[in-house]
Design a protein around this motif. Structure first.
Motif, PDB file in Angstrom:
ATOM      1  N   HIS A 140      67.582 -23.968 -13.711  1.00  0.00           N
ATOM      2  CA  HIS A 140      66.461 -24.370 -14.775  1.00  0.00           C
ATOM      3  C   HIS A 140      65.592 -23.240 -15.498  1.00  0.00           C
ATOM      4  N   LYS A 143      67.925 -21.706 -18.096  1.00  0.00           N
ATOM      5  CA  LYS A 143      67.948 -22.493 -18.929  1.00  0.00           C
ATOM      6  C   LYS A 143      66.881 -22.325 -19.968  1.00  0.00           C
ATOM      7  N   LEU A 144      65.576 -22.379 -19.305  1.00  0.00           N
ATOM      8  CA  LEU A 144      64.334 -22.180 -20.246  1.00  0.00           C
ATOM      9  C   LEU A 144      64.438 -20.614 -20.730  1.00  0.00           C
ATOM     10  N   LYS A 145      64.844 -19.682 -19.934  1.00  0.00           N
ATOM     11  CA  LYS A 145      64.852 -18.389 -20.793  1.00  0.00           C
ATOM     12  C   LYS A 145      65.634 -18.330 -21.844  1.00  0.00           C
ATOM     13  N   SER A 146      66.683 -19.325 -21.762  1.00  0.00           N
ATOM     14  CA  SER A 146      67.662 -19.132 -23.032  1.00  0.00           C
ATOM     15  C   SER A 146      66.876 -19.658 -24.446  1.00  0.00           C
ATOM     16  N   TYR A 147      65.807 -20.500 -23.980  1.00  0.00           N
ATOM     17  CA  TYR A 147      65.010 -21.180 -24.945  1.00  0.00           C
ATOM     18  C   TYR A 147      63.939 -19.849 -25.781  1.00  0.00           C
ATOM     19  N   PRO A 150      65.192 -18.130 -29.147  1.00  0.00           N
ATOM     20  CA  PRO A 150      65.133 -19.242 -30.442  1.00  0.00           C
ATOM     21  C   PRO A 150      63.964 -19.608 -30.812  1.00  0.00           C
ATOM     22  N   LEU A 151      63.148 -19.673 -29.647  1.00  0.00           N
ATOM     23  CA  LEU A 151      61.575 -20.051 -30.133  1.00  0.00           C
ATOM     24  C   LEU A 151      60.794 -18.950 -30.722  1.00  0.00           C
ATOM     25  N   GLN A 154      61.905 -19.060 -34.105  1.00  0.00           N
ATOM     26  CA  GLN A 154      61.363 -20.078 -34.914  1.00  0.00           C
ATOM     27  C   GLN A 154      59.799 -19.802 -35.255  1.00  0.00           C
TER      28      GLN A 154
END
Length: 461
Positions: A140, A143-147, A150-151, A154
């Motif tokens: 997890h 997975k969080l680092k992959s956000y 993109p964030l 944004q």
């Protein structure tokens, strides 16, 4: 420990120096110290003129302190951080299943919950994918680092849009202020014109009243004389009729002649001239002309005389006494300071406007594309240049002798070049000609000018 120390320091900063509690409704003194609004006012309750800061004793001018809303929000965030840290610390210390009081060792990937060994065999999680906490956390965390990227993108995009919206807001306010200023100027000009028109109408009415009054008085006096003559003749005839025959016939000829030649004076009649408020057509047509036919011009540096400095946006020409460069440009004016626009017109109707600042002589108009750039002759319609000259005496005022905002309207098919003063929306002059070739907007500054600047502007209303 550094995080713990920083959090403690932040907690101190979010506390009131008087009550030592978290800041409530914080206010900031002129010396930069922060207090609870109620604490500082209670501290100053019995004081009159001298209001010292409880921390540094700096004198505060009055009791009306500015609320520090940002600090209030920050204090709330500090409270939340400390509360979350306490809960987390408590969970880490215990790390036990609330239902079975056993150590949490597994993670349910379907329900995203921490489980103890006894939860594993419960009907609620039977058949669900379960992984050890360390393995689940690693997956997890990845997975969080992959956000993050993109964030971040944004966030950047949102900040750009937000910045653009703020810029649009300021631009809107600027345009509204310009529009308000222009409308105010137009109304003031309109009121000035109406005042002059009202005075002129009053003077004409007063002159007509005096003239008609003289005629009426003259007619009245003539009628009074005639009335007196009639009464006198009536009295004389009445008296004659009562006399003896001999006396009646004596002097009878005079009475007959007087009666037969009676002519009443003509009655004077009059009709006042109809006075109406006549507004000049430019109050109705000029703005429509601007909005319909306005063009966006730029100056052509290739045609500029060496004494003219052309701005980077090619909207402004400034006169400066400079020595000519050795480079020869066949398109440039050489005999006097002038420049053409990049745009030319072979048909249609076109309007552009110019603002002038500085002191000196200047001229505006149009010329043929083939107009000689090195001619020693003065520009005139005879050699293909239709322009009018002005002289700006001062650079700080705008009056009838200092026309600094000029509008030029070209109607190619009609063969007209018209000039308007935009300061008072008045018509100046029109050239009439039969055009046969491309026309170029023309701008010139007199060689005796002092730092004169001509700018092409665009009406935004």
């Amino acid at each position: 420990m550094p995080f713990k120390a920083s959090l403690a320091e932040l907690q101190v900063e979010a506390s009131c120096p008087i009550c030592l509690e978290y800041l409530r409704d914080p206010v900031t003194t002129d010396c930069g110290h922060n207090f609870c609004g109620s604490c500082i006012h209670q501290c100053w309750e019995d004081l009159q003129d001298t209001l010292p800061c409880p921390v540094c004793l700096h004198h505060c001018p009055d009791r009306n302190l500015k609320r520090n809303m940002q600090l209030g929000h920050m204090t709330g965030i500090v409270k939340q951080l400390l509360a979350r840290r306490s809960k987390r610390k408590l969970r880490e210390e215990k790390a036990l299943c609330e239902q079975h009081s056993q150590a949490l060792a597994l993670f349910c990937e379907k329900d995203l919950e921490l489980l103890c060994p006894q939860c594993k065999v419960s009907p609620g999680h039977r058949g669900h994918p379960l992984t050890p906490i360390e393995q689940a956390a690693a997956g997890h965390r990845k997975k969080l680092k992959s956000y993050i990227e993109p964030l971040q993108k944004q966030v950047e995009d949102t900040e750009k849009v937000l910045k653009m919206q703020i810029s649009n807001l300021f631009e809107l306010r600027r345009k509204v202020e310009n529009r308000k200023h222009k409308l105010y100027s137009d109304f003031e000009q309109f009121k000035h014109f109406l005042g002059k028109e009202q005075s002129a109408v009053h003077i004409r009415l007063l002159t007509e009243e005096n003239h008609v009054q003289e005629k009426i008085i003259e007619s009245k006096n003539q009628m009074l004389d005639h009335h007196s003559t009639l009464r006198s003749l009536l009295s004389e005839i009445t008296e004659k009729c009562l006399q003896t025959d001999l006396d009646l016939l004596t002097g009878i000829e005079s009475i007959h002649n007087t009666y037969e030649h009676l002519q009443p004076p003509p009655a004077f009649s009059y009709e006042l001239k109809k006075e109406v408020c006549s507004l000049p057509p430019q109050y109705f047509g000029l703005q429509k002309m601007i909005s319909t036919f306005q063009v966006d011009l730029t100056l052509d540096p290739e045609t500029a005389h060496h004494t003219l400095l052309i701005s980077q946006d090619r909207k402004t020409a400034t006169f400066q006494k400079m020595k000519p460069s050795h480079a020869y440009n066949p398109q440039a004016f050489t005999s006097y300071p002038a420049v053409l626009s990049c745009e030319g017109f072979e048909a249609g109707r076109h309007f552009w406007q110019v603002e002038v600042t500085g002191t000196g002589e200047w001229s505006l108009g149009v010329c043929k594309e083939s107009f000689p750039r090195n001619a020693l002759l003065s520009p005139s319609p005879n050699n293909g240049c239709w322009q009018i000259q002005f002289w700006t005496r001062t650079s700080g005022t705008e009056d009838s002798g200092n026309l600094r905002q000029i509008g030029i309207f070209l109607d190619y098919e009609l063969g007209e070049v018209s000039f308007y003063s935009l300061s008072n929306r008045s018509y100046l002059y029109t050239f009439n000609e039969f055009f046969t070739e491309k026309l170029m907007p023309y701008f010139s500054i007199g060689p005796s000018s002092e730092s004169l600047t001509i700018s092409i502007v665009k009406d935004e209303s």
